[in-house]
Write a protein that holds these residues in place. Structure first.
Motif, PDB file in Angstrom:
ATOM      1  N   PRO A 176      85.644 -69.051  23.672  1.00 19.32           N
ATOM      2  CA  PRO A 176      84.186 -69.311  23.374  1.00 19.32           C
ATOM      3  C   PRO A 176      83.889 -69.584  21.956  1.00 19.32           C
ATOM      4  CG  PRO A 176      84.710 -66.950  23.565  1.00 19.32           C
ATOM      5  CD  PRO A 176      85.978 -67.707  23.960  1.00 19.32           C
ATOM      6  N   GLU A 177      82.921 -70.323  21.877  1.00 20.88           N
ATOM      7  CA  GLU A 177      82.592 -71.177  20.493  1.00 20.88           C
ATOM      8  C   GLU A 177      81.562 -70.354  19.727  1.00 20.88           C
ATOM      9  OE1 GLU A 177      82.065 -75.186  20.060  1.00 20.88           O
ATOM     10  OE2 GLU A 177      83.045 -75.505  22.240  1.00 20.88           O
ATOM     11  N   ILE A 178      81.831 -68.922  19.302  1.00 22.19           N
ATOM     12  CA  ILE A 178      80.680 -68.311  18.821  1.00 22.19           C
ATOM     13  C   ILE A 178      80.148 -68.721  17.456  1.00 22.19           C
ATOM     14  CG2 ILE A 178      80.626 -65.839  17.795  1.00 22.19           C
ATOM     15  CD1 ILE A 178      81.630 -65.778  20.787  1.00 22.19           C
ATOM     16  N   GLU A 179      80.845 -69.398  16.723  1.00 15.44           N
ATOM     17  CA  GLU A 179      80.160 -69.781  15.509  1.00 15.44           C
ATOM     18  C   GLU A 179      79.111 -70.909  15.991  1.00 15.44           C
ATOM     19  OE1 GLU A 179      83.550 -70.003  15.946  1.00 15.44           O
ATOM     20  OE2 GLU A 179      84.245 -68.495  14.583  1.00 15.44           O
ATOM     21  N   LYS A 180      79.478 -71.891  16.921  1.00 12.18           N
ATOM     22  CA  LYS A 180      78.375 -72.708  17.222  1.00 12.18           C
ATOM     23  C   LYS A 180      77.136 -71.991  17.751  1.00 12.18           C
ATOM     24  CE  LYS A 180      77.659 -76.148  20.879  1.00 12.18           C
ATOM     25  NZ  LYS A 180      77.885 -76.448  22.262  1.00 12.18           N
ATOM     26  N   ILE A 181      77.341 -70.973  18.769  1.00 12.24           N
ATOM     27  CA  ILE A 181      76.121 -70.305  19.286  1.00 12.24           C
ATOM     28  C   ILE A 181      75.404 -69.592  18.137  1.00 12.24           C
ATOM     29  CG2 ILE A 181      75.320 -68.537  20.847  1.00 12.24           C
ATOM     30  CD1 ILE A 181      76.591 -71.225  22.065  1.00 12.24           C
ATOM     31  N   GLU A 182      76.208 -68.859  17.190  1.00 11.69           N
ATOM     32  CA  GLU A 182      75.502 -68.305  16.034  1.00 11.69           C
ATOM     33  C   GLU A 182      74.924 -69.176  15.316  1.00 11.69           C
ATOM     34  OE1 GLU A 182      74.724 -65.030  13.688  1.00 11.69           O
ATOM     35  OE2 GLU A 182      75.557 -65.092  15.740  1.00 11.69           O
ATOM     36  N   LYS A 183      75.339 -70.359  15.074  1.00 12.88           N
ATOM     37  CA  LYS A 183      74.393 -71.637  14.197  1.00 12.88           C
ATOM     38  C   LYS A 183      73.349 -71.798  15.011  1.00 12.88           C
ATOM     39  CE  LYS A 183      73.926 -75.063  11.680  1.00 12.88           C
ATOM     40  NZ  LYS A 183      72.745 -75.811  12.051  1.00 12.88           N
ATOM     41  N   GLU A 184      73.386 -71.978  16.434  1.00 15.91           N
ATOM     42  CA  GLU A 184      72.197 -72.262  17.237  1.00 15.91           C
ATOM     43  C   GLU A 184      70.999 -71.446  16.923  1.00 15.91           C
ATOM     44  OE1 GLU A 184      73.564 -73.248  21.211  1.00 15.91           O
ATOM     45  OE2 GLU A 184      74.387 -75.159  20.211  1.00 15.91           O
ATOM     46  N   THR A 185      71.499 -69.998  17.031  1.00 16.46           N
ATOM     47  CA  THR A 185      70.691 -68.791  17.091  1.00 16.46           C
ATOM     48  C   THR A 185      69.853 -68.766  15.703  1.00 16.46           C
ATOM     49  OG1 THR A 185      72.274 -67.843  18.739  1.00 16.46           O
ATOM     50  CG2 THR A 185      70.466 -66.386  17.590  1.00 16.46           C
ATOM     51  N   GLU A 186      70.887 -69.133  14.458  1.00 19.99           N
ATOM     52  CA  GLU A 186      70.225 -68.996  13.269  1.00 19.99           C
ATOM     53  C   GLU A 186      68.842 -69.906  13.144  1.00 19.99           C
ATOM     54  OE1 GLU A 186      73.438 -69.421  10.498  1.00 19.99           O
ATOM     55  OE2 GLU A 186      74.129 -67.440  10.798  1.00 19.99           O
ATOM     56  N   ASP A 187      69.372 -71.108  13.664  1.00 22.45           N
ATOM     57  CA  ASP A 187      68.330 -72.079  13.582  1.00 22.45           C
ATOM     58  C   ASP A 187      67.071 -71.766  14.290  1.00 22.45           C
ATOM     59  OD1 ASP A 187      69.989 -73.909  12.237  1.00 22.45           O
ATOM     60  OD2 ASP A 187      70.336 -74.874  13.815  1.00 22.45           O
ATOM     61  N   LEU A 188      67.208 -71.039  15.328  1.00 17.38           N
ATOM     62  CA  LEU A 188      66.154 -70.604  16.134  1.00 17.38           C
ATOM     63  C   LEU A 188      65.276 -69.477  15.225  1.00 17.38           C
ATOM     64  CD1 LEU A 188      67.145 -70.394  19.758  1.00 17.38           C
ATOM     65  CD2 LEU A 188      65.485 -71.926  18.844  1.00 17.38           C
ATOM     66  N   PHE A 189      65.926 -68.586  14.757  1.00 21.13           N
ATOM     67  CA  PHE A 189      65.421 -67.545  13.797  1.00 21.13           C
ATOM     68  C   PHE A 189      64.689 -68.119  12.658  1.00 21.13           C
ATOM     69  CE2 PHE A 189      69.137 -64.298  15.215  1.00 21.13           C
ATOM     70  CZ  PHE A 189      68.152 -64.018  16.413  1.00 21.13           C
ATOM     71  N   LEU A 190      65.386 -69.034  12.085  1.00 23.41           N
ATOM     72  CA  LEU A 190      64.630 -69.866  10.906  1.00 23.41           C
ATOM     73  C   LEU A 190      63.521 -70.292  11.404  1.00 23.41           C
ATOM     74  CD1 LEU A 190      67.811 -71.731   9.371  1.00 23.41           C
ATOM     75  CD2 LEU A 190      66.450 -69.967   8.321  1.00 23.41           C
ATOM     76  N   ILE A 191      63.540 -71.013  12.441  1.00 23.64           N
ATOM     77  CA  ILE A 191      61.936 -71.742  12.949  1.00 23.64           C
ATOM     78  C   ILE A 191      61.149 -70.416  12.994  1.00 23.64           C
ATOM     79  CG2 ILE A 191      60.967 -72.846  14.579  1.00 23.64           C
ATOM     80  CD1 ILE A 191      63.593 -74.352  14.815  1.00 23.64           C
ATOM     81  N   GLU A 192      61.402 -69.681  13.703  1.00 21.15           N
ATOM     82  CA  GLU A 192      60.457 -68.384  14.049  1.00 21.15           C
ATOM     83  C   GLU A 192      59.988 -67.525  12.723  1.00 21.15           C
ATOM     84  OE1 GLU A 192      59.147 -67.054  16.544  1.00 21.15           O
ATOM     85  OE2 GLU A 192      59.770 -69.098  17.790  1.00 21.15           O
ATOM     86  N   PHE A 193      61.307 -67.453  11.937  1.00 24.71           N
ATOM     87  CA  PHE A 193      60.710 -66.824  10.694  1.00 24.71           C
ATOM     88  C   PHE A 193      59.907 -67.498   9.560  1.00 24.71           C
ATOM     89  CE2 PHE A 193      62.179 -65.162   6.285  1.00 24.71           C
ATOM     90  CZ  PHE A 193      61.963 -63.896   6.472  1.00 24.71           C
TER      91      PHE A 193
END
Length: 197
Positions: A176-193
């Motif tokens: 699993p590419e955990i770092e990739k998913i974490e980066k995508e999730t961080e991007d979503l959080f940044l937009i929401e935040f």
């Protein structure tokens, strides 16, 4: 990801991004600590029942799953609704809103194959019919729901048994590419935040 999202994320200064991610990480850690503290305070939550009939581990699991679902300690738990809601969200996250949607999307539906004009590029033709998608969604919901049901009811041995049967399947798959998913999730959080700033 849409171009507008890419443009927005590119416009964030790296230092500002780092600060925002730290704030978000601290926020999630604080929420988790508050939840653990609340659980500790309500240890007698279910003690009104006959203690001999209580599976405390399953009650704890039910509360954990409900917390994951709604981010709050529940006053009452509806196990069936909790499993349904959480299953639906997990299936959308890991399956429905991913590559399978690209395979299903298309200007021309798979069911209309005979009506598709000659020389139509393959990428605009859906590879899956609506019935295929419904069957796949149902299959995923049933299995994710069953795993959550076993966790909720603390049926760990049964869960181990059904998962252990799969231990030799897919051992040559990519990790699993955990770092990739974490980066995508961080991007979503940044937009929401950023919307709530």
């Amino acid at each position: 990801m849409s171009s507008a999202k890419d443009d927005f994320l590119d416009s964030i200064d790296p230092l500002e991004r780092s600060n925002l991610l730290k704030i978000m990480k601290d926020t999630f850690e604080k929420l988790d600590r508050e939840f653990i503290d609340e659980l500790a305070e309500i240890e007698g939550f279910f003690y009104e029942e006959d203690e001999d009939d209580i599976n405390f581990e399953s009650h704890k699991n039910s509360m954990l799953l409900e917390y994951i679902n709604k981010c709050e300690v529940p006053e009452e738990i509806d196990p069936e609704e909790s499993v349904f809601d959480l299953s639906r969200k997990i299936v959308h996250f890991i399956f429905r809103n991913g590559i399978i949607e690209d395979m299903h999307a298309g200007k021309y539906g798979y069911d209309e194959f005979l009506k598709i004009p000659e020389n139509t590029p393959p990428e605009v033709i859906s590879q899956l019919s609506d019935n295929d998608m419904m069957a796949l969604n149902k299959y995923m919901m049933d299995r994710v729901g069953y795993i959550l049901h076993l966790l909720q009811n603390a049926e760990y041995s049964k869960l181990h048994y059904i998962l252990d049967k799969e231990k030799y399947h897919g051992d040559d798959w990519d990790r699993p590419e955990i770092e990739k998913i974490e980066k995508e999730t961080e991007d979503l959080f940044l937009i929401e935040f950023s919307r709530h700033q």
